[in-house]
Design a protein around this motif. Structure first.
Motif, PDB file in Angstrom:
ATOM      1  N   GLY A   1      13.694   0.398  -4.799  1.00 56.26           N
ATOM      2  CA  GLY A   1      14.575   1.541  -5.004  1.00 56.26           C
ATOM      3  C   GLY A   1      14.170   2.775  -4.210  1.00 56.26           C
ATOM      4  N   VAL A   2      13.496   2.571  -3.072  1.00 58.15           N
ATOM      5  CA  VAL A   2      13.065   3.682  -2.224  1.00 58.15           C
ATOM      6  C   VAL A   2      13.972   3.773  -1.005  1.00 58.15           C
ATOM      7  N   ALA A   3      14.477   4.955  -0.735  1.00 61.59           N
ATOM      8  CA  ALA A   3      15.374   5.149   0.412  1.00 61.59           C
ATOM      9  C   ALA A   3      14.600   5.044   1.734  1.00 61.59           C
ATOM     10  N   VAL A   4      15.274   4.453   2.726  1.00 62.56           N
ATOM     11  CA  VAL A   4      14.679   4.319   4.058  1.00 62.56           C
ATOM     12  C   VAL A   4      15.558   5.052   5.071  1.00 62.56           C
TER      13      VAL A   4
ATOM     14  N   ALA B   1       0.825  -1.210   0.000  1.00 60.62           N
ATOM     15  CA  ALA B   1       0.000   0.000   0.000  1.00 60.62           C
ATOM     16  C   ALA B   1       0.858   1.258   0.000  1.00 60.62           C
ATOM     17  N   ILE B   2       1.959   1.244   0.735  1.00 66.04           N
ATOM     18  CA  ILE B   2       2.850   2.404   0.789  1.00 66.04           C
ATOM     19  C   ILE B   2       3.574   2.591  -0.539  1.00 66.04           C
ATOM     20  N   LEU B   3       4.080   1.520  -1.107  1.00 67.12           N
ATOM     21  CA  LEU B   3       4.829   1.619  -2.368  1.00 67.12           C
ATOM     22  C   LEU B   3       3.930   2.047  -3.529  1.00 67.12           C
ATOM     23  N   GLU B   4       2.637   1.748  -3.429  1.00 65.13           N
ATOM     24  CA  GLU B   4       1.695   2.178  -4.474  1.00 65.13           C
ATOM     25  C   GLU B   4       1.573   3.700  -4.535  1.00 65.13           C
ATOM     26  N   THR B   5       1.925   4.382  -3.432  1.00 68.05           N
ATOM     27  CA  THR B   5       1.858   5.848  -3.411  1.00 68.05           C
ATOM     28  C   THR B   5       3.106   6.472  -4.030  1.00 68.05           C
TER      29      THR B   5
ATOM     30  N   ASN C   1       8.625   9.397  -1.939  1.00 69.50           N
ATOM     31  CA  ASN C   1       9.975   9.904  -2.171  1.00 69.50           C
ATOM     32  C   ASN C   1      10.961   9.192  -1.249  1.00 69.50           C
ATOM     33  N   GLN C   2      10.543   9.012  -0.009  1.00 69.20           N
ATOM     34  CA  GLN C   2      11.397   8.414   1.015  1.00 69.20           C
ATOM     35  C   GLN C   2      10.505   7.811   2.111  1.00 69.20           C
ATOM     36  N   ILE C   3      11.014   6.767   2.759  1.00 67.09           N
ATOM     37  CA  ILE C   3      10.294   6.160   3.877  1.00 67.09           C
ATOM     38  C   ILE C   3      11.027   6.473   5.172  1.00 67.09           C
ATOM     39  N   HIS C   4      10.289   6.976   6.150  1.00 62.82           N
ATOM     40  CA  HIS C   4      10.840   7.198   7.486  1.00 62.82           C
ATOM     41  C   HIS C   4      10.347   6.046   8.364  1.00 62.82           C
ATOM     42  N   LEU C   5      11.269   5.218   8.818  1.00 64.07           N
ATOM     43  CA  LEU C   5      10.925   4.023   9.596  1.00 64.07           C
ATOM     44  C   LEU C   5      11.207   4.259  11.072  1.00 64.07           C
ATOM     45  N   VAL C   6      10.141   4.233  11.885  1.00 61.57           N
ATOM     46  CA  VAL C   6      10.292   4.372  13.339  1.00 61.57           C
ATOM     47  C   VAL C   6      10.365   2.960  13.918  1.00 61.57           C
TER      48      VAL C   6
END
Length: 323
Positions: free
Chosen positions: A199-202, A163-167, A170-175
């Motif tokens: 290919g999405v930065a975390v 669901a997140i990758l479908e959006t 630009n970048q994922i912030h992982l808590v």
């Protein structure tokens, strides 16, 4: 206070006959048992739990060793455990303090359910080696005296990542969750692996599965987050902390950025927007864990089970980002 001797005297039987009757032994007839029980009730007899434990080597008490017991998550889990223990003759005590291990070493409980407690792997194996029946809810350990009832983090977390990758973030912030925590490790791995493959930065932020740690992480990531980013919290308590901080921020959840959690706590249905999260049945988890422990205690057979999870998509996920 009346004792067994008083009951024996009143009933005109031996002390051993009274003991057999009160403990359900087949060595006395049902008629004799009922007569002795009636006399015991009339004399207000109260069994000596300590003496009974010495004789049977059982306390009929189950210990739930938890890292915490506040909030709706633990409430629902404990509800399931209590429901399973009802009518089994076992009572439940919840243990959390630094000296709670003594309940095991001094054999004050017949078995233990462990989730998020401070016990190390070595301590748990030592308990198991000494014959303590254990059911783990937070890590997988191979031992004849250990059953494992673990949450299936993979299914729900993969659905959440889809669901997140479908959006097209630009970048994922992982808590993150606590270092070394079984569930945190499994959930993080899915996020990092799926993001790397896409290919999405975390960018990772420290968390402790608490709302306070979510607030702290949000206060830090506000300095770098941009429109089109996604925030993934590895549990809902942290997601709620992030949500609170973002209420006073220019970027809007569900419109400018995405926010998701894990656990689908009831309160996430009342945030605006509602927080998307991974759901599973906490009461069922508690029931299955208690059932596995009772089977281990009574039948001496361990088992491994998993609790299924499912992602519930909601309004906190923004629409597709057209890069």
């Amino acid at each position: 206070m009346a004792g067994i001797k008083d009951i024996a005297k009143e009933a005109g039987v031996s002390i051993s006959t009274v003991s057999y009757a009160l403990n359900g032994s087949p060595k006395v007839t049902e008629k004799t048992r009922q007569r002795i029980i009636k006399i015991a009730e009339e004399l207000n007899y109260v069994p000596n739990a300590a003496a009974r434990t010495l004789k049977t080597r059982k306390t009929h008490i189950i210990g739930a060793f938890l890292g915490d017991y506040s909030g709706s998550f633990y409430g629902e889990l404990l509800k399931g455990i209590n429901q399973e223990l009802a009518d089994t003759g076992y009572e439940l005590i919840v243990c959390n303090g630094p000296e709670s291990h003594r309940l095991m070493t001094e054999r004050m409980v017949d078995g233990a359910l462990i989730l998020g407690h401070r016990f190390t792997q070595e301590q748990i194996l030592e308990f198991a080696d000494r014959g303590h029946p254990l059911t783990m809810l937070d890590r997988e350990i191979e031992h004849p005296n250990i059953s494992c009832v673990l949450l299936d983090n993979q299914i729900g977390m993969n659905q959440e990542m889809e669901a997140i990758l479908e959006t097209n973030p630009n970048q994922i912030h992982l808590v993150n969750g606590p270092v070394g925590n079984h569930d945190a490790v499994e959930r993080r791995k899915v996020v990092v692996d799926r993001a790397n493959a896409a290919g999405v930065a975390v960018r990772e932020w420290n968390g402790e599965f608490t709302k306070r740690s979510g607030i702290r992480a949000a206060s830090e990531l506000l300095e770098v987050i941009q429109e089109g980013d996604a925030i993934i919290c590895l549990n809902d308590d942290m997601a709620l902390g992030v949500y609170d901080v973002l209420q006073n921020f220019s970027l809007r959840i569900g419109e400018d950025i995405s926010l998701v959690g894990f656990d689908k706590l009831e309160i996430t249905n009342y945030t605006q927007p509602r927080i998307a999260s991974v759901s599973y049945s906490k009461p069922d988890w508690g029931k299955k864990a208690a059932r596995a422990l009772l089977h281990l205690i009574e039948a001496k057979e361990n088992s491994k089970q998993t609790i299924p999870s499912k992602f519930i998509k909601d309004a906190s996920i923004r629409k597709k980002n057209n890069k």
